[in-house]
Design a protein around this motif. Structure first.
Motif, short mmCIF file in Angstrom:
data_model
loop_
_atom_site.label_atom_id
_atom_site.label_comp_id
_atom_site.label_asym_id
_atom_site.label_seq_id
_atom_site.Cartn_x
_atom_site.Cartn_y
_atom_site.Cartn_z
N MET A 83 -37.86 -26.21 70.14
CA MET A 83 -37.50 -26.51 71.53
C MET A 83 -36.58 -25.41 72.05
O MET A 83 -35.74 -24.88 71.32
CB MET A 83 -36.81 -27.87 71.60
CG MET A 83 -36.56 -28.38 73.01
SD MET A 83 -38.01 -28.45 74.07
CE MET A 83 -39.04 -29.63 73.19
N ASN A 84 -36.73 -25.07 73.33
CA ASN A 84 -35.96 -23.96 73.89
C ASN A 84 -35.62 -24.21 75.35
O ASN A 84 -36.08 -25.18 75.96
CB ASN A 84 -36.74 -22.65 73.73
CG ASN A 84 -38.12 -22.71 74.35
OD1 ASN A 84 -38.26 -22.86 75.56
ND2 ASN A 84 -39.16 -22.62 73.52
N ASP A 85 -34.81 -23.32 75.91
CA ASP A 85 -34.33 -23.48 77.28
C ASP A 85 -35.47 -23.52 78.28
O ASP A 85 -35.43 -24.28 79.26
CB ASP A 85 -33.39 -22.33 77.65
CG ASP A 85 -32.11 -22.32 76.83
OD1 ASP A 85 -31.92 -23.24 76.02
OD2 ASP A 85 -31.29 -21.39 77.02
N ALA A 86 -36.49 -22.70 78.07
CA ALA A 86 -37.60 -22.64 79.03
C ALA A 86 -38.32 -23.98 79.11
O ALA A 86 -38.67 -24.44 80.21
CB ALA A 86 -38.58 -21.53 78.62
N LEU A 91 -39.42 -29.17 81.68
CA LEU A 91 -39.47 -30.63 81.53
C LEU A 91 -38.63 -31.32 82.60
O LEU A 91 -39.08 -32.30 83.23
CB LEU A 91 -38.98 -31.01 80.14
CG LEU A 91 -38.98 -32.50 79.77
CD1 LEU A 91 -40.37 -33.10 79.89
CD2 LEU A 91 -38.43 -32.68 78.35
N ALA A 92 -37.42 -30.86 82.82
CA ALA A 92 -36.55 -31.47 83.82
C ALA A 92 -37.16 -31.37 85.21
O ALA A 92 -37.15 -32.34 85.99
CB ALA A 92 -35.18 -30.82 83.80
N LYS A 93 -37.70 -30.21 85.54
CA LYS A 93 -38.32 -30.02 86.85
C LYS A 93 -39.52 -30.96 87.02
O LYS A 93 -39.72 -31.54 88.09
CB LYS A 93 -38.75 -28.57 87.01
CG LYS A 93 -37.60 -27.58 87.12
CD LYS A 93 -38.10 -26.14 87.13
CE LYS A 93 -36.94 -25.15 87.13
NZ LYS A 93 -37.39 -23.74 87.11
N GLU A 118 -30.56 -33.53 71.85
CA GLU A 118 -30.17 -32.46 72.78
C GLU A 118 -31.01 -32.52 74.06
O GLU A 118 -30.47 -32.40 75.17
CB GLU A 118 -30.32 -31.11 72.11
CG GLU A 118 -29.35 -30.90 70.95
CD GLU A 118 -29.75 -29.73 70.08
OE1 GLU A 118 -29.58 -28.57 70.52
OE2 GLU A 118 -30.23 -29.97 68.96
N THR A 119 -32.31 -32.71 73.91
CA THR A 119 -33.18 -32.81 75.08
C THR A 119 -32.79 -34.01 75.93
O THR A 119 -32.75 -33.94 77.17
CB THR A 119 -34.65 -32.91 74.66
OG1 THR A 119 -35.01 -31.73 73.94
CG2 THR A 119 -35.57 -33.06 75.86
N VAL A 328 -24.96 -27.96 75.20
CA VAL A 328 -25.78 -28.30 76.37
C VAL A 328 -24.91 -28.40 77.62
O VAL A 328 -25.23 -27.82 78.67
CB VAL A 328 -26.54 -29.61 76.13
CG1 VAL A 328 -27.21 -30.10 77.41
CG2 VAL A 328 -27.58 -29.44 75.03
N LEU A 329 -23.81 -29.14 77.52
CA LEU A 329 -22.96 -29.32 78.68
C LEU A 329 -22.30 -28.02 79.09
O LEU A 329 -22.16 -27.72 80.29
CB LEU A 329 -21.90 -30.39 78.40
CG LEU A 329 -20.93 -30.70 79.56
CD1 LEU A 329 -21.68 -31.02 80.85
CD2 LEU A 329 -19.99 -31.84 79.18
N LEU A 330 -21.89 -27.20 78.12
CA LEU A 330 -21.25 -25.93 78.47
C LEU A 330 -22.24 -25.02 79.19
O LEU A 330 -21.87 -24.35 80.17
CB LEU A 330 -20.71 -25.24 77.21
CG LEU A 330 -20.00 -23.90 77.45
CD1 LEU A 330 -18.86 -24.04 78.45
CD2 LEU A 330 -19.51 -23.31 76.13
#
Length: 350
Positions: A83-86, A91-93, A118-119, A328-330
């Protein structure tokens, strides 16, 4: 009463009846993981994750159609260690689009268990809807004896389809237990009861195709989050340094030399540094790199201004967030500000 008025009355009555009996529209987004894994035999412990598509996952549990109007889509098909930032941003979008533009009543995400926590927390901060979002996974591949994936999907759909789940933020549903995205942690490497909420306990459970909630979370999330990713193409770079006896300074030094935007310490005890690492952290902070102190200990908070004078050094205390969730929050906080006091406020509230 005229014929026209009678017809209009009947039409309105029909609309009311259909609205009352219509099933919730639930979208399943598949991302891979063990739940989509395949093993060489039904008894093999070895398997390849992310092999089965969303259609096969839904075919394995047709009973979900009794709960909701369920449809699916395949976003990616990867083991969650990849899993990665991209993918997070994609997914959020997509979830925001489904809930806010396409008028789905809820979303279930099938996900590998390695990084599910984390996700879930990332989505808790970036989905801007009070409609239910539920992550489910499996500890056994789809081909295993007593595969737990179908039962988790059923329970996840039952949760997402329930009005009782509205406004509760992103949830994780595993082994008939419901967890808040902020608190949930994977606490066992292989057991089907792998997930726990270390500091707060689960928020509820699923029984007879219904979620039952025992408490409400107090942390801010979803519709009360300031973090918007719709126009975001990347996230700030944040690394994690693990603390231990006689700890090497090399990881902290490497992140500093690479000009990372932030560094999270998975410290010993109450988020404490090894003395040599502390000196490098001070240098990193002097270069404008934000430092968050978390702990490698599973239970308890990393306290603000405890053994470390955070205010003096402009460090941030992670409080009850694990190192991986503090990261994640940072990352998201750094899209808004580099002021350590404002970042600490985010950690206090989210």
């Amino acid at each position: 009463m005229t014929i026209r008025n009678i017809s209009l009355t009947l039409l309105l009555t029909l609309v009311v009846v259909l609205s009352a009996t219509a099933k919730p529209r639930i979208r399943i987004i598949a991302t891979g993981g063990t739940i989509a894994g395949v093993s060489a035999s039904a008894t093999s412990s070895a398997y390849n994750a992310g092999q089965v598509g969303v259609e096969s996952l839904l075919m394995a549990v047709p009973q979900v159609n009794q709960l909701a109007d369920v449809s699916g889509e395949q976003l990616v098909n990867i083991p969650s260690q990849d899993m990665n930032d991209a993918v997070w941003l994609l997914l959020a979008k997509r979830i925001n689009q489904l809930l806010n533009q396409e008028n789905y009543d809820g979303v279930v995400v099938t996900h590998g268990t390695d990084t599910m926590e984390e996700t879930a927390y990332f989505l808790n901060l970036t989905v801007h809807s009070d409609k239910p979002v539920v992550l489910v996974g499996a500890m056994r591949p789809s081909t295993a004896i007593s595969a737990d994936g179908p039962a988790n999907i059923f329970a996840g759909v039952a949760t997402a389809a329930s009005s009782k789940s509205v406004g509760r933020g992103v949830l994780v549903c595993m082994n008939n237990k419901l967890f808040d995205a902020k608190d949930v942690m994977k606490m066992h490497t292989t057991d089907v009861a792998a997930f726990r909420a270390a500091n707060a306990g689960e928020v509820g459970y699923v029984y007879n195709a219904q979620p039952f909630f025992q408490r409400q979370t107090t942390n801010l999330h979803t519709t009360r989050s300031p973090f918007h990713v719709d126009n975001m193409q990347s996230l700030p770079r944040v690394g994690i340094v693990y603390g231990y006896a006689n700890c090497s300074t090399l990881p902290m030094q490497a992140f500093m030399d690479a000009a990372f935007d932030g560094i999270v310490l998975a410290g010993v005890g109450d988020g404490n540094f090894y003395k040599d690492v502390f000196e490098v952290a001070l240098k990193a902070r002097a270069k404008g790199i934000n430092i968050v102190r978390a702990s490698r200990v599973a239970f308890g908070p990393t306290c603000l201004n405890g053994e470390v004078d955070d205010e003096k050094h402009h460090f941030v205390a992670a409080l009850c967030l694990s190192p991986q969730k503090a990261r994640v929050l940072l990352m998201l906080a750094l899209t808004q500000t580099h002021d350590w006091k404002k970042i600490q406020q985010y950690f206090n509230e989210y």
